[in-house]
Design an enzyme around this catalytic site. Structure first.
Site, PDB file in Angstrom:
ATOM      1  N   LYS A  51       0.856  -1.488  -0.073  1.00 52.23           N
ATOM      2  CA  LYS A  51       0.109  -0.111   0.160  1.00 52.23           C
ATOM      3  C   LYS A  51       0.974   1.208   0.111  1.00 52.23           C
ATOM      4  O   LYS A  51       0.638   2.600  -0.295  1.00 52.23           O
ATOM      5  CB  LYS A  51      -0.888   0.718   0.823  1.00 52.23           C
ATOM      6  N   SER A 196      -4.025 -12.566 -11.656  1.00 55.16           N
ATOM      7  CA  SER A 196      -4.746 -11.504 -11.939  1.00 55.16           C
ATOM      8  C   SER A 196      -5.262 -11.676 -10.714  1.00 55.16           C
ATOM      9  O   SER A 196      -6.142 -11.126 -10.393  1.00 55.16           O
ATOM     10  CB  SER A 196      -5.148 -11.447 -12.955  1.00 55.16           C
ATOM     11  N   ILE A 199      -3.130  -9.814  -5.219  1.00 55.27           N
ATOM     12  CA  ILE A 199      -1.681 -10.078  -5.441  1.00 55.27           C
ATOM     13  C   ILE A 199      -0.912  -9.542  -7.340  1.00 55.27           C
ATOM     14  O   ILE A 199      -0.439  -8.507  -6.740  1.00 55.27           O
ATOM     15  CB  ILE A 199      -0.583 -10.916  -4.695  1.00 55.27           C
ATOM     16  N   GLY A 286      -0.934 -17.591  -6.223  1.00 56.08           N
ATOM     17  CA  GLY A 286      -1.367 -18.335  -4.670  1.00 56.08           C
ATOM     18  C   GLY A 286      -0.164 -17.825  -4.068  1.00 56.08           C
ATOM     19  O   GLY A 286       0.609 -17.941  -4.154  1.00 56.08           O
ATOM     20  N   HIS A 460     -23.941  14.216   2.175  1.00 56.84           N
ATOM     21  CA  HIS A 460     -23.645  14.570   1.114  1.00 56.84           C
ATOM     22  C   HIS A 460     -22.333  15.762   0.714  1.00 56.84           C
ATOM     23  O   HIS A 460     -22.537  16.346   1.856  1.00 56.84           O
ATOM     24  CB  HIS A 460     -24.992  15.290   0.231  1.00 56.84           C
TER      25      HIS A 460
HETATM   26  C1  LIG Z   1       1.759  -8.818  -1.670  1.00 52.06           C
HETATM   27  C2  LIG Z   1       0.755  -8.894  -0.601  1.00 52.06           C
HETATM   28  C3  LIG Z   1      -0.118  -8.125  -0.415  1.00 52.06           C
HETATM   29  C4  LIG Z   1      -1.193  -8.450   0.316  1.00 52.06           C
HETATM   30  N1  LIG Z   1      -2.226  -7.484   0.904  1.00 52.06           N
HETATM   31  C5  LIG Z   1      -2.903  -8.147   1.323  1.00 52.06           C
HETATM   32  C6  LIG Z   1      -4.191  -6.582   2.340  1.00 52.06           C
HETATM   33  O1  LIG Z   1      -3.734  -5.977   1.291  1.00 52.06           O
HETATM   34  N2  LIG Z   1      -5.260  -7.145   2.712  1.00 52.06           N
HETATM   35  C7  LIG Z   1      -4.643  -7.741   3.327  1.00 52.06           C
HETATM   36  O2  LIG Z   1      -5.593  -8.823   3.949  1.00 52.06           O
HETATM   37  N3  LIG Z   1      -4.850  -9.447   3.114  1.00 52.06           N
HETATM   38  C8  LIG Z   1      -3.247  -8.683   2.434  1.00 52.06           C
HETATM   39  N4  LIG Z   1      -2.255  -9.466   1.699  1.00 52.06           N
HETATM   40  C9  LIG Z   1      -1.766 -11.157   2.542  1.00 52.06           C
HETATM   41  C10 LIG Z   1      -2.034 -10.837   4.374  1.00 52.06           C
HETATM   42  O3  LIG Z   1      -0.742 -10.553   4.204  1.00 52.06           O
HETATM   43  C11 LIG Z   1      -1.961 -12.323   4.906  1.00 52.06           C
HETATM   44  O4  LIG Z   1      -2.850 -12.828   4.006  1.00 52.06           O
HETATM   45  C12 LIG Z   1      -1.111 -11.719   6.237  1.00 52.06           C
HETATM   46  O5  LIG Z   1      -0.067 -11.611   6.607  1.00 52.06           O
HETATM   47  C13 LIG Z   1      -1.854 -13.674   6.945  1.00 52.06           C
HETATM   48  O6  LIG Z   1      -1.310 -13.315   8.427  1.00 52.06           O
HETATM   49  P1  LIG Z   1      -1.036 -14.937   9.484  1.00 52.06           P
HETATM   50  O7  LIG Z   1      -0.869 -13.788  10.887  1.00 52.06           O
HETATM   51  O8  LIG Z   1      -1.533 -15.257   8.879  1.00 52.06           O
HETATM   52  O9  LIG Z   1       0.449 -15.115   8.881  1.00 52.06           O
HETATM   53  P2  LIG Z   1       1.886 -14.523   8.295  1.00 52.06           P
HETATM   54  O10 LIG Z   1       1.340 -12.729   7.875  1.00 52.06           O
HETATM   55  O11 LIG Z   1       2.569 -14.795   7.336  1.00 52.06           O
HETATM   56  O12 LIG Z   1       2.891 -14.388   9.796  1.00 52.06           O
HETATM   57  C14 LIG Z   1       2.646 -15.831   9.580  1.00 52.06           C
HETATM   58  C15 LIG Z   1       4.232 -15.782  10.657  1.00 52.06           C
HETATM   59  O13 LIG Z   1       4.969 -16.867  10.958  1.00 52.06           O
HETATM   60  C16 LIG Z   1       6.046 -17.161  11.041  1.00 52.06           C
HETATM   61  N5  LIG Z   1       6.767 -18.569  11.291  1.00 52.06           N
HETATM   62  C17 LIG Z   1       6.406 -19.702  10.355  1.00 52.06           C
HETATM   63  N6  LIG Z   1       6.481 -20.731  10.855  1.00 52.06           N
HETATM   64  C18 LIG Z   1       7.393 -20.599  11.799  1.00 52.06           C
HETATM   65  C19 LIG Z   1       7.888 -21.219  12.976  1.00 52.06           C
HETATM   66  N7  LIG Z   1       7.953 -22.401  12.476  1.00 52.06           N
HETATM   67  N8  LIG Z   1       8.408 -20.612  14.066  1.00 52.06           N
HETATM   68  C20 LIG Z   1       8.187 -19.835  14.634  1.00 52.06           C
HETATM   69  N9  LIG Z   1       8.143 -18.476  13.689  1.00 52.06           N
HETATM   70  C21 LIG Z   1       7.059 -18.988  12.314  1.00 52.06           C
HETATM   71  C22 LIG Z   1       6.250 -16.474   9.560  1.00 52.06           C
HETATM   72  O14 LIG Z   1       8.019 -16.202  10.139  1.00 52.06           O
HETATM   73  C23 LIG Z   1       5.211 -14.968  10.021  1.00 52.06           C
HETATM   74  O15 LIG Z   1       6.248 -13.715  10.304  1.00 52.06           O
HETATM   75  C24 LIG Z   1      -0.936  -9.773   1.030  1.00 52.06           C
HETATM   76  C25 LIG Z   1      -0.972 -10.589   1.075  1.00 52.06           C
HETATM   77  C26 LIG Z   1       0.369 -10.049   0.081  1.00 52.06           C
HETATM   78  C27 LIG Z   1       1.985 -11.155   0.190  1.00 52.06           C
END
Ligand SMILES: Cc1cc2nc3c(=O)[nH]c(=O)nc-3n(C[C@H](O)[C@H](O)[C@H](O)COP(=O)(O)OP(=O)(O)OC[C@H]3O[C@@H](n4cnc5c(N)ncnc54)[C@H](O)[C@@H]3O)c2cc1C
Length: 481
Positions: A51, A196, A199, A286, A460
């Site tokens: 963003k 598309s 992301i 994905g 408005h």
């Molecule tokens: C380019 C991009 C743009 C995005 N834009 C948006 C958006 O605008 N809006 C939106 O809602 N979503 C967006 N997303 C999706 C969003 O980032 C994810 O849905 C979100 O981060 C998921 O959160 P989470 O807590 O499940 O996991 P994550 O944010 O992936 O965090 C998981 C964490 O677990 C840690 N981890 C993994 N395994 C271990 C382990 N064994 N031991 C210790 N730590 C570990 C990782 O290091 C990581 O820090 C985007 C994603 C990308 C890639």
């Protein structure tokens, strides 16, 4: 002896850290394990830095139309990509450090390293196996380290990583994932984006604004395939007007790598193969859940298509083990992860009246130019479900504020159940719709009908008036069109 907690959360993304905050608020002794970056993908490599990039793109786009607003600029505004990226990384760094503060404020212990569940109620934290992509921001003080820890409840919040197509694996040089696409040290002249979804389209939009020649290849019939086809059709036209080349029903079947470019073989709808050469390619096909090396298999935790299977409260089939966020399946969005985290903790804490997460009411936003936002059923999905529906539309060309903003290309579309008046879905394209959608999300959550929406007074002049007009249109009562 191993230190014991009420709850240990593995992963500090929006699912994990929000769950930790809620657990702290509820007085549960809580620890969060992180191996790479506080704030997870969202804050460091996802929602937030994209963003920030897109904000630079938006300002650049506007600056190219200053004349339309009666403004004169001597000379030309251009992008300094290194500075654009530095700003984006700075925004991420600021939020990353904010997570450390939140953990401290809510008395959550941070354990640094890679966690594995060795048996129900026990984890072992070892050295991180992740390569350091970028220097780690200063860690909060008193971070705990490698060792064995126990907890009655263990929440897996390990997120997801980029999915790769066999034979077209990203190499970080010519074929990028979102990691490289987020911090380029130069602007390629041409770029091919494979996929598309949100992301892929956000990066396509960003790079196009930066002046890059962008081609998007999508295997499905429409771009942003989860969106309502009419809305994504409008977005496509506007993206094409901005110079993006888009192929749908087309597949990248092979990629040949040159010294400083790629040539993609793209099979189009008619079965013909076109060769498209570009400086760089982004693979945006994905993401897949991080379910490996956590000990889940040995414990018999059920997974399906690379994600942990949970109920509406985050419970897995194994007592004491939970999962939330991307690792627990689609929609893979930060706000879904956060909500699941809160629900899971409140259920663990035994709070009354905890409602399971309702995935049908998770909004989706894509921050390309034009923006796209939606909640609930698309028209096609509603019909597929055999619902008898009423559809209302309102175009921004008839909205005073949109015209004043110079942003009259957009539309709101609403879908109601004909019999009950229940709002089944809302879909939007155009300026700031990612902010507007929340109005319909609240309405859906309150099980609002058309009548209540029609009796709601909208300010408005605002673009949000288009929301009310779309509702009125569904019932043949539109006022300004
Ligand atoms: C380019 C991009 C743009 C995005 N834009 C948006 C958006 O605008 N809006 C939106 O809602 N979503 C967006 N997303 C999706 C969003 O980032 C994810 O849905 C979100 O981060 C998921 O959160 P989470 O807590 O499940 O996991 P994550 O944010 O992936 O965090 C998981 C964490 O677990 C840690 N981890 C993994 N395994 C271990 C382990 N064994 N031991 C210790 N730590 C570990 C990782 O290091 C990581 O820090 C985007 C994603 C990308 C890639």
């Amino acid at each position: 002896m191993a230190e014991n907690y009420d709850v240990i959360i593995i992963g500090s993304g929006p699912g994990g850290y929000v769950a930790a905050v809620r657990a702290g608020q509820l007085g549960l002794k809580t620890a969060i394990v992180e191996r790479e970056h506080l704030g997870g993908i969202c804050l460091n490599w996802g929602c937030i830095p994209t963003k920030a990039l897109l904000r630079s793109a938006e300002i650049l786009d506007h600056s190219n139309h200053l004349k339309d607003y009666g403004l004169v600029l001597e000379g030309k505004v251009s992008a300094d990509v290194k500075a654009v990226v530095a700003r984006s990384r700075g925004v991420s760094a600021r939020l990353n450090q904010g997570i450390g503060y939140l953990m401290k404020k809510n008395k959550v212990d941070v354990i640094w390293g890679e966690a594995k569940i060795t048996k129900p109620g026990e984890i072992v934290v070892g050295k991180s196996t992740k390569p350091v992509v970028e220097p780690q921001h200063p860690l909060p003080k008193n971070v705990k380290g490698e060792g064995t820890y126990t907890a009655k409840h263990i929440i897996v919040a390990t997120g997801a990583r980029p999915r790769a197509l066999p034979g077209i694996e990203p190499d970080g040089k010519l074929i990028w994932t979102y990691f490289e696409a987020l911090k380029p040290d130069f602007l390629p002249k041409s770029l091919l984006v494979m996929g598309s979804g949100a992301i892929g389209i956000e990066f396509a939009s960003f790079y196009r604004s930066m002046g890059v020649d962008v081609t998007v290849v999508e295997v499905m019939p429409t771009i942003m395939p989860v969106e309502d086809a009419e809305i994504s059709g409008i977005a496509r036209k506007q993206l094409e007007k901005r110079g993006l080349k888009i192929f749908t029903k087309a597949k990248v079947t092979k990629v040949e790598k040159g010294a400083n470019s790629i040539t993609a073989h793209v099979e189009t709808e008619d079965g013909k193969v076109q060769q498209i050469t570009a400086d760089r390619m982004i693979s945006a096909v994905g993401v897949q859940g991080n379910i490996e090396n956590l000990g889940l298999e040995a414990l018999g935790v059920k997974t399906d298509r690379g994600c942990v299977v949970i109920d509406g409260y985050g419970k897995t089939n194994v007592a004491g083990i939970y999962a939330i966020g991307d690792v627990a399946g689609p929609p893979m969005l930060a706000h879904k992860a956060e909500h699941e985290g809160v629900v899971c903790i409140e259920k663990i804490a035994g709070l009354p009246n905890v409602h399971p997460t309702d995935k049908s009411k998770v909004p989706g936003c894509t921050y390309c130019n034009p923006q796209v936002a939606s909640v609930g059923l698309t028209e096609a999905k509603a019909k597929e479900q055999g619902r008898d529906i009423r559809v209302g539309r309102f175009s921004f060309v008839a909205n005073g504020k949109a015209i004043a903003l110079g942003e009259d290309q957009g539309m709101v579309k609403v879908i109601f159940d004909k019999k009950t008046g229940e709002l089944l879905g809302a879909h939007m394209v155009g300026a700031e719709v990612t902010e507007l959608i929340q109005g319909f999300v609240v309405a859906m959550n309150l099980e609002t009908t058309e009548e209540e929406l029609m009796h709601t007074i909208f300010p408005h002049p605002t673009v949000s008036e288009s929301m009310k007009e779309a509702v009125l249109d569904a019932y043949g009562r539109v006022l300004n069109a």
